[in-house]
Design a protein around this motif. Structure first.
Motif, PDB file in Angstrom:
ATOM      1  N   GLN A 178       0.833  -1.210   0.000  1.00 55.35           N
ATOM      2  CA  GLN A 178       0.000   0.000   0.000  1.00 55.35           C
ATOM      3  C   GLN A 178       0.863   1.254   0.000  1.00 55.35           C
ATOM      4  O   GLN A 178       0.599   2.202  -0.751  1.00 55.35           O
ATOM      5  N   ARG A 179       1.882   1.268   0.856  1.00 59.11           N
ATOM      6  CA  ARG A 179       2.737   2.459   0.939  1.00 59.11           C
ATOM      7  C   ARG A 179       3.457   2.709  -0.385  1.00 59.11           C
ATOM      8  O   ARG A 179       3.576   3.863  -0.836  1.00 59.11           O
ATOM      9  N   LEU A 180       3.905   1.638  -1.034  1.00 53.88           N
ATOM     10  CA  LEU A 180       4.580   1.805  -2.320  1.00 53.88           C
ATOM     11  C   LEU A 180       3.624   2.334  -3.386  1.00 53.88           C
ATOM     12  O   LEU A 180       4.013   3.149  -4.238  1.00 53.88           O
ATOM     13  N   LEU A 181       2.370   1.913  -3.324  1.00 54.01           N
ATOM     14  CA  LEU A 181       1.379   2.451  -4.257  1.00 54.01           C
ATOM     15  C   LEU A 181       1.145   3.934  -3.999  1.00 54.01           C
ATOM     16  O   LEU A 181       1.099   4.743  -4.929  1.00 54.01           O
ATOM     17  N   GLU A 182       0.993   4.306  -2.740  1.00 56.88           N
ATOM     18  CA  GLU A 182       0.770   5.710  -2.406  1.00 56.88           C
ATOM     19  C   GLU A 182       1.957   6.577  -2.818  1.00 56.88           C
ATOM     20  O   GLU A 182       1.779   7.750  -3.175  1.00 56.88           O
TER      21      GLU A 182
ATOM     22  N   ALA B 247       4.808   1.439  -7.081  1.00 59.30           N
ATOM     23  CA  ALA B 247       4.369   0.079  -7.392  1.00 59.30           C
ATOM     24  C   ALA B 247       3.308   0.088  -8.485  1.00 59.30           C
ATOM     25  O   ALA B 247       2.805   1.136  -8.906  1.00 59.30           O
ATOM     26  N   CYS B 248       2.956  -1.104  -8.944  1.00 58.29           N
ATOM     27  CA  CYS B 248       1.866  -1.274  -9.902  1.00 58.29           C
ATOM     28  C   CYS B 248       1.076  -2.514  -9.510  1.00 58.29           C
ATOM     29  O   CYS B 248       1.530  -3.315  -8.681  1.00 58.29           O
ATOM     30  N   VAL B 249      -0.125  -2.665 -10.075  1.00 62.47           N
ATOM     31  CA  VAL B 249      -1.040  -3.733  -9.667  1.00 62.47           C
ATOM     32  C   VAL B 249      -1.454  -4.557 -10.883  1.00 62.47           C
ATOM     33  O   VAL B 249      -1.881  -4.003 -11.903  1.00 62.47           O
TER      34      VAL B 249
ATOM     35  N   ALA C 270       2.211  -4.695  -6.411  1.00 62.19           N
ATOM     36  CA  ALA C 270       1.325  -4.674  -5.247  1.00 62.19           C
ATOM     37  C   ALA C 270       0.118  -5.547  -5.563  1.00 62.19           C
ATOM     38  O   ALA C 270      -0.341  -5.609  -6.704  1.00 62.19           O
ATOM     39  N   GLY C 271      -0.402  -6.223  -4.551  1.00 62.52           N
ATOM     40  CA  GLY C 271      -1.519  -7.131  -4.757  1.00 62.52           C
ATOM     41  C   GLY C 271      -2.875  -6.459  -4.606  1.00 62.52           C
ATOM     42  O   GLY C 271      -2.993  -5.274  -4.305  1.00 62.52           O
ATOM     43  N   GLN C 272      -3.913  -7.268  -4.803  1.00 58.89           N
ATOM     44  CA  GLN C 272      -5.280  -6.763  -4.718  1.00 58.89           C
ATOM     45  C   GLN C 272      -5.640  -6.283  -3.326  1.00 58.89           C
ATOM     46  O   GLN C 272      -6.422  -5.349  -3.177  1.00 58.89           O
ATOM     47  N   TRP C 273      -5.082  -6.895  -2.276  1.00 60.84           N
ATOM     48  CA  TRP C 273      -5.395  -6.425  -0.931  1.00 60.84           C
ATOM     49  C   TRP C 273      -4.968  -4.967  -0.763  1.00 60.84           C
ATOM     50  O   TRP C 273      -5.694  -4.169  -0.159  1.00 60.84           O
TER      51      TRP C 273
ATOM     52  N   ALA D 283      -4.501  -2.708  -3.272  1.00 62.29           N
ATOM     53  CA  ALA D 283      -5.314  -1.863  -4.142  1.00 62.29           C
ATOM     54  C   ALA D 283      -6.714  -1.671  -3.578  1.00 62.29           C
ATOM     55  O   ALA D 283      -7.279  -0.567  -3.622  1.00 62.29           O
ATOM     56  N   GLU D 284      -7.286  -2.737  -3.017  1.00 65.98           N
ATOM     57  CA  GLU D 284      -8.635  -2.640  -2.463  1.00 65.98           C
ATOM     58  C   GLU D 284      -8.669  -1.768  -1.210  1.00 65.98           C
ATOM     59  O   GLU D 284      -9.626  -1.018  -0.994  1.00 65.98           O
ATOM     60  N   ALA D 285      -7.642  -1.848  -0.389  1.00 65.67           N
ATOM     61  CA  ALA D 285      -7.600  -0.995   0.804  1.00 65.67           C
ATOM     62  C   ALA D 285      -7.596   0.480   0.419  1.00 65.67           C
ATOM     63  O   ALA D 285      -8.297   1.302   1.030  1.00 65.67           O
ATOM     64  N   LEU D 286      -6.825   0.830  -0.612  1.00 65.46           N
ATOM     65  CA  LEU D 286      -6.788   2.218  -1.051  1.00 65.46           C
ATOM     66  C   LEU D 286      -8.085   2.615  -1.741  1.00 65.46           C
ATOM     67  O   LEU D 286      -8.516   3.774  -1.647  1.00 65.46           O
ATOM     68  N   ARG D 287      -8.735   1.675  -2.431  1.00 62.88           N
ATOM     69  CA  ARG D 287     -10.046   1.962  -3.030  1.00 62.88           C
ATOM     70  C   ARG D 287     -11.076   2.251  -1.936  1.00 62.88           C
ATOM     71  O   ARG D 287     -11.851   3.216  -2.025  1.00 62.88           O
TER      72      ARG D 287
END
Length: 345
Positions: A42-46, A50-52, A211-214, A216-220
């Motif tokens: 999650q932090r790497l996405l923010e 990262a990518c999903v 990054a996995g779906q968990w 991506a979904e948390a940020l969604r």
């Protein structure tokens, strides 16, 4: 072909071979739930690093000179005049105005590219084919050879890059309105979905950490972003989820379900409303998606998406009765939940 057959026919994602990859389940089967550390992902996405892997999403194309005018006539958003590489989100509604599908649409000047929820592409393709009549359009399923890759970027792809659908959430797109607070917590959110040949998916990821779906979904969930199949059921209308802001044009020509959209917008409030929930995380487990929400011993709604956010802990989205007291503490089994308004009563 059934949904399960369609999903089984997809190639195995090469990203599942990455170290630590754990395969997802349910609507996100076929891609990684996580790669060993969901909070770090999650932090790497923010941070934009990262990518999903979204290669389980369905991909359709619509070609022909009438393609945008035709899609415009069938769905909720303004699509006529869409310029090459511009993106739109649009909904397919039932005749009674209930949400059936959400389409991510980007046009390249010759072809309209649509992506759908995993496994939904066959149902969407079949319905679109049934609505062609005499117009010069052709619909094709490209899921087997084109994959989707999500990344925290908010701009259109440049010439020479793969075509990208840029997520408009939470901006108000075109002639529409909001049903939630004026200050949205996801303002400035950046997200896009690249359309990549499946054979080039791993090369496109390159050295970036996946990054996995968990994650991506948390940020969604944190962004209050609705998803078909999660926040929706057989009677969901767009107003309940504040989905008019990105996906519904209020003054376009007729389309299936428009009467309901107009009536609720002009005459009243929706019967249910989306809420963001902070869950009590003191227990060892969290309630599952779909769990009943209760207040004073009465069922008032359901949890729709449950996640663990790296800063805010256990969070969720839920759909409750519109008349529920916004200050009421809710319960999902033994877990208490505090509301934040997404759609105002």
């Amino acid at each position: 072909m059934s949904t399960s057959q369609t999903e089984q026919a997809l190639p195995t994602s090469p990203l599942l071979q990455r170290p630590g990859a754990v395969v997802g389940t349910g609507r996100d089967a076929g891609v990684a739930a996580h790669y060993g550390d969901p909070h770090r992902e999650q932090r790497l996405l923010e941070e934009g690093l990262a990518c999903v892997d979204l290669s389980h999403r369905g991909v359709l194309t619509v070609t022909g000179p009438d393609r945008l005018r035709w899609l415009h006539s069938l769905t909720t958003q303004q699509l006529v005049g869409l310029e090459p590489r511009q993106s739109r989100e649009t909904l397919i509604l039932s005749p009674k105005g209930h949400i059936e599908h959400a389409l991510h649409v980007v046009d390249d000047g010759e072809t309209s590219w649509l992506t759908t929820e995993p496994g939904a592409q066959e149902a969407v393709r079949s319905w679109l084919d049934s609505m062609r009549f005499m117009l010069a359009v052709e619909v094709a399923d490209r899921t087997a050879d084109i994959a989707v890759l999500g990344e925290p970027v908010g701009t259109e792809s440049a010439a020479g890059e793969p075509l990208a659908w840029v997520d408009p959430w939470p901006n108000v797109v075109g002639d529409s309105t909001t049903y939630g607070p004026a200050e949205h917590p996801a303002a400035g959110r950046a997200w896009r979905e690249l359309l990549v040949p499946r054979a080039q998916l791993e090369d496109r990821v390159g050295s970036r950490p996946p990054a996995g779906q968990w994650a991506a979904e948390a940020l969604r969930v944190q962004a209050w972003r609705p998803r078909v199949g999660a926040e929706t059921d057989h009677r969901t209308i767009p107003h309940e989820l504040d989905w008019l802001r990105t996906a519904v044009h209020l003054h376009k020509g007729c389309y299936r379900g428009q009467e309901t959209v107009a009536r609720v917008h002009n005459l009243g409030r929706p019967p249910r409303r989306l809420v963001f929930l902070h869950l009590d995380g003191s227990g060892h487990t969290l309630p599952e998606d779909g769990a009943e929400l209760s207040h004073d011993g009465k069922v008032v709604g359901r949890l729709t998406s449950v996640a663990r956010h790296h800063e805010d802990g256990p969070v969720a989205l839920g759909v409750v009765k519109r008349t529920l007291d916004p200050g009421a503490v809710l319960h999902a089994g033994s877990t208490s939940a505090a509301q934040t308004l997404v759609v105002t009563p």
